[in-house]
Write an enzyme that holds these catalytic residues in place. Structure first.
Site, PDB file in Angstrom:
ATOM      1  N   GLU A  15       1.974   3.160   2.612  1.00  0.00           N
ATOM      2  CA  GLU A  15       0.760   2.376   2.824  1.00  0.00           C
ATOM      3  C   GLU A  15      -0.239   2.627   1.687  1.00  0.00           C
ATOM      4  O   GLU A  15      -0.956   3.639   1.706  1.00  0.00           O
ATOM      5  CB  GLU A  15       0.091   2.765   4.144  1.00  0.00           C
ATOM      6  CG  GLU A  15       0.983   2.624   5.355  1.00  0.00           C
ATOM      7  CD  GLU A  15       0.172   2.661   6.639  1.00  0.00           C
ATOM      8  OE1 GLU A  15       0.117   1.621   7.316  1.00  0.00           O
ATOM      9  OE2 GLU A  15      -0.403   3.707   6.964  1.00  0.00           O
ATOM     10  N   HIS A  21      -1.396  10.015   8.215  1.00  0.00           N
ATOM     11  CA  HIS A  21      -1.997   8.692   7.987  1.00  0.00           C
ATOM     12  C   HIS A  21      -3.208   8.856   7.062  1.00  0.00           C
ATOM     13  O   HIS A  21      -3.928   9.854   7.150  1.00  0.00           O
ATOM     14  CB  HIS A  21      -2.412   8.066   9.320  1.00  0.00           C
ATOM     15  CG  HIS A  21      -2.807   6.631   9.160  1.00  0.00           C
ATOM     16  ND1 HIS A  21      -4.035   6.274   8.660  1.00  0.00           N
ATOM     17  CD2 HIS A  21      -2.137   5.480   9.396  1.00  0.00           C
ATOM     18  CE1 HIS A  21      -4.095   4.949   8.599  1.00  0.00           C
ATOM     19  NE2 HIS A  21      -2.959   4.447   9.039  1.00  0.00           N
TER      20      HIS A  21
HETATM   21  P1  PGA Z   1      -3.956  -2.436   8.892  1.00  0.00           P
HETATM   22  O1  PGA Z   1      -3.652  -0.890   9.087  1.00  0.00           O
HETATM   23  O2  PGA Z   1      -2.722  -3.180   9.325  1.00  0.00           O
HETATM   24  O3  PGA Z   1      -5.140  -2.724   9.780  1.00  0.00           O
HETATM   25  O4  PGA Z   1      -4.235  -2.647   7.446  1.00  0.00           O
HETATM   26  C1  PGA Z   1      -2.394  -0.357   8.802  1.00  0.00           C
HETATM   27  C2  PGA Z   1      -2.372   1.131   9.052  1.00  0.00           C
HETATM   28  O5  PGA Z   1      -3.402   1.792   8.816  1.00  0.00           O
HETATM   29  O6  PGA Z   1      -1.366   1.688   9.516  1.00  0.00           O
END
Ligand code: PGA
Length: 232
Positions: free
Chosen positions: A152, A87
């Site tokens: 992401e 992550h």
């Molecule tokens: P968020 O985080 O939905 O608060 O933007 C997503 C993530 O970090 O997996």
């Protein structure tokens, strides 16, 4: 199959996770896998939950003298089905490298836990270069059985900044191509970064993604229900 993965990050105290569990939607939706990724200390409280539980992290080491770490065997003993690896918050605040992430994927595979490999660029100009490097260094020459990718873009996480659907679609197409080159296989790809009960309505129209990894909005049961309803 579609996926809605709920990443609690470092949130919810004991009483809060108990309330969360008690209010969590009871109904299951066909072809929608909803999984909760609680803070590690809350994993046991969710162990009698109907939905699968995931871990937010795993040690790259096997069991032993690594204070503060949790290994894949321990996760497996709590019936953990998935684990996030790489992550962007782990990469940023804990200096996690692609090599360590690669080892984490190996540890998880040994215990039949499905890795959810998080990738994403820090700025748009570097998108393809970053994604290719992250995928190559974590997956190259690994025999991968089961894997989920979470794309992401770092600047979208927790910021409300959303990419256009076409842009996401193109990035996913690129990721699929690289994975095919690295692994000669295809795996489900999720999108994450400011997904909530509002943005999901538009994002859900993207044809080449299999679901979402949700941070902030995952802490709110009403929002979780709305997101499930839209993904139905
Ligand atoms: P968020 O985080 O939905 O608060 O933007 C997503 C993530 O970090 O997996």
């Amino acid at each position: 199959m579609k996926y809605l993965f709920l990443n609690h990050k470092m949130n919810l105290s004991k009483n809060e996770i108990i309330t969360y569990k008690n209010n969590f939607p009871q109904e299951t939706i066909e072809d929608l896998e909803v999984a909760i990724f609680p803070s590690a200390i809350n994993i046991e409280i969710l162990s009698d939950c109907k939905v699968p539980v995931g871990s937010q992290n795993v040690s790259n080491f096997e069991k032993g003298s690594y204070t503060g770490e949790i290994d894949a065997e321990q996760l497996a003993s709590y019936n953990i089905k998935y684990s996030l690896v790489g992550h962007s918050e782990r990469r940023k605040y804990f200096q996690e490298t692609n090599l360590e992430i690669r080892d984490k994927i190996k540890r998880l595979q040994e215990k039949n836990i499905i890795p959810v490999l998080c990738i994403g660029e820090e700025n748009k100009e570097m998108r393809e270069e970053t994604l290719k490097k992250q995928l190559h260094e974590t997956l190259n020459n690994l025999e991968i059985k089961n894997l989920i990718i979470a794309y992401e873009p770092v600047y979208s996480i927790g910021t409300g900044v959303l990419l256009k659907n076409e842009e996401i679609e193109e990035a996913i197409r690129f990721i699929k191509k690289v994975i095919q080159e690295e692994c000669q296989k295809s795996f489900p790809i999720l999108y994450g970064g400011s997904v909530d009960e509002k943005s999901i309505y538009t994002l859900n129209k993207i044809s080449n993604i299999e679901g979402f990894l949700v941070g902030k909005a995952s802490l709110n049961i009403k929002k979780v229900k709305e997101m499930m309803e839209i993904m139905k």
